[in-house]
Design a protein around this motif. Structure first.
Motif, PDB file in Angstrom:
ATOM      1  N   ALA A  28     -71.432 -18.852   3.900  1.00 15.82           N
ATOM      2  CA  ALA A  28     -69.954 -19.403   3.797  1.00 15.82           C
ATOM      3  C   ALA A  28     -69.685 -20.078   2.824  1.00 15.82           C
ATOM      4  CB  ALA A  28     -69.553 -20.129   5.058  1.00 15.82           C
ATOM      5  N   LEU A  29     -70.461 -21.188   2.262  1.00 15.19           N
ATOM      6  CA  LEU A  29     -70.507 -21.914   0.959  1.00 15.19           C
ATOM      7  C   LEU A  29     -70.601 -20.911  -0.305  1.00 15.19           C
ATOM      8  CD1 LEU A  29     -70.047 -24.513  -0.339  1.00 15.19           C
ATOM      9  CD2 LEU A  29     -72.463 -24.955  -0.019  1.00 15.19           C
ATOM     10  N   ASN A  30     -71.473 -20.073   0.014  1.00 17.37           N
ATOM     11  CA  ASN A  30     -71.684 -18.829  -1.177  1.00 17.37           C
ATOM     12  C   ASN A  30     -70.454 -18.126  -1.526  1.00 17.37           C
ATOM     13  OD1 ASN A  30     -73.153 -17.648  -3.517  1.00 17.37           O
ATOM     14  ND2 ASN A  30     -73.441 -15.925  -1.863  1.00 17.37           N
ATOM     15  N   GLU A  31     -70.082 -17.610  -0.386  1.00 14.01           N
ATOM     16  CA  GLU A  31     -68.734 -16.789  -0.621  1.00 14.01           C
ATOM     17  C   GLU A  31     -67.592 -17.649  -0.915  1.00 14.01           C
ATOM     18  OE1 GLU A  31     -65.386 -14.291   2.191  1.00 14.01           O
ATOM     19  OE2 GLU A  31     -67.705 -14.662   3.029  1.00 14.01           O
ATOM     20  N   LEU A  32     -67.496 -19.106  -0.671  1.00 19.50           N
ATOM     21  CA  LEU A  32     -66.325 -19.760  -1.138  1.00 19.50           C
ATOM     22  C   LEU A  32     -66.534 -19.982  -2.635  1.00 19.50           C
ATOM     23  CD1 LEU A  32     -63.871 -21.770  -0.724  1.00 19.50           C
ATOM     24  CD2 LEU A  32     -65.650 -23.408   0.083  1.00 19.50           C
TER      25      LEU A  32
END
Length: 76
Positions: A13-17
């Motif tokens: 999720a952090l990577n996508e964000l």
């Protein structure tokens, strides 16, 4: 993009964000795409905050004082 955030790990999720933020910063998206990306980014931010809060709560439970009372001090 996956609409069901519960299937994402915190790291995913952090990577996508981070990718969304980068794409928004470049200003190369059309307005409608930027709005959709911003909405997704807001969802991911809330999800990441929730996961961090859950992790903090788990760490606080693990960290106990000698008398077995909960030590709620922040661990650095």
């Amino acid at each position: 993009m996956t609409d069901d955030l519960s299937s994402l790990s915190f790291e995913d999720a952090l990577n996508e964000l981070e990718k969304i933020v980068h794409n928004l910063e470049t200003g190369q998206q059309k307005l409608e795409e930027a709005i959709v990306s911003y909405e997704r980014g807001a969802q991911l931010r809330r999800y990441c905050e929730k996961k961090l809060n859950e992790a903090e709560a788990r760490v606080q439970i693990i960290v106990k004082k000698d008398d077995n009372s909960l030590d709620t001090e922040t661990i650095e």
